[in-house]
Design an enzyme around this catalytic site. Structure first.
Site, PDB file in Angstrom:
ATOM      1  CG  ASP A  24      -6.409   1.844   7.298  1.00  0.00           C
ATOM      2  OD1 ASP A  24      -7.341   0.558   6.953  1.00  0.00           O
ATOM      3  OD2 ASP A  24      -5.677   2.040   7.266  1.00  0.00           O
ATOM      4  CE  LYS A 129      -4.861   0.277   4.812  1.00  0.00           C
ATOM      5  NZ  LYS A 129      -3.945   0.830   5.567  1.00  0.00           N
ATOM      6  CB  CYS A 162      -5.024   4.880   5.114  1.00  0.00           C
ATOM      7  SG  CYS A 162      -3.259   4.292   5.571  1.00  0.00           S
TER       8      CYS A 162
HETATM    9  C1  C5J Z   1      -4.337   5.777   8.154  1.00  0.00           C
HETATM   10  C2  C5J Z   1      -2.156   6.506   9.845  1.00  0.00           C
HETATM   11  N1  C5J Z   1      -4.991   4.610   7.946  1.00  0.00           N
HETATM   12  N2  C5J Z   1      -1.658   6.056   9.828  1.00  0.00           N
HETATM   13  N3  C5J Z   1      -3.067   5.856   8.895  1.00  0.00           N
HETATM   14  O1  C5J Z   1      -4.210   6.888   7.586  1.00  0.00           O
HETATM   15  O2  C5J Z   1      -2.724   7.256   9.591  1.00  0.00           O
END
Ligand code: C5J
Length: 223
Positions: A24, A129, A162
């Protein structure tokens, strides 16, 4: 075979059976004016790991470790977005709303892209995802199995959300997981510290952690 001087004890891996998963590293979490920024987060913390993450990706490419990327994203019609995820916390901007870089967390919008410095190569899988974990509702498990992957290196954001969720999913599926400490970050430094401690507690209950320099040292040892 390579051996990384990791915590809580050395991590051994075979590059051909190892994949790096970069989680991400998206514009909306990292760049000024993006979703993370509008929520009042210190995006500078996340932006600071981009150069190290780039070095990590390049080292893996050079040494025969497969590189894969993920993006947290939903369909434009939001049919894969649980209402609970969209409404929780009563945020000023919700998933699907118009942000400074297009609709928030929607596949194909400019803000959903991976930052330019870490752009995937054409042959590197990008796992789109809808959840925090990269195995949930994606083909990641099949892709890794078809490639004979047994070991996973992790980088990306955010460490406690994530990244940690995906490491736990991977650990339950039998993968040996190593988190690269200086190629992961959180908006909350104390959460990063705690997540890394949780991962390597009790004899690597989820996996190992090590800085990029330790992985580079392992790569430098002739096979
Ligand atoms: C991740 C999030 N990538 N919404 N997303 O940790 O925190």
């Amino acid at each position: 075979m390579g051996t990384v001087n990791a915590e809580p004890y050395p991590y051994t891996f075979e590059p051909a059976k190892t994949a790096l998963i970069v989680i991400d590293m998206q514009r909306d979490f990292i760049e000024p004016g993006g979703f993370g920024d509008t929520l009042g987060n210190n995006i500078g913390l996340l932006a600071a790991i981009v150069p190290t993450t780039r070095k990590l990706i390049e080292a893996c490419r050079r040494h025969g470790v497969r590189v894969m990327h993920t993006r947290e994203a939903h369909r434009s019609d939001l049919t894969d977005c649980p209402p609970a995820k969209r409404t929780r916390g009563n945020p000023s901007l919700r998933i699907g709303d118009a942000g400074a870089m297009g609709r928030i967390l929607i596949d194909g919008e400019p803000g959903n892209d991976i930052v330019a410095e870490l752009a995937p190569l054409p042959d590197e899988p990008v796992i789109v995802k809808p959840g925090k974990g990269a195995f949930y509702a994606t083909a990641l498990g099949d892709i890794l199995r078809l490639q004979g992957i047994t070991h996973l290196l992790f980088a990306g954001v955010t460490t406690e959300v994530c990244v940690q969720t995906t490491m736990r999913e991977a650990n339950d599926r039998g993968y040996e997981c190593l988190l690269i400490e200086d190629a992961t970050e959180s908006y909350f430094p104390e959460f990063k510290r705690a997540a890394m401690e949780m991962i390597r507690a009790q004899g690597a209950i989820v996996g190992w952690t090590a800085p990029l320099a330790a992985l580079e040292k392992a790569f430098a040892v002739p096979a």
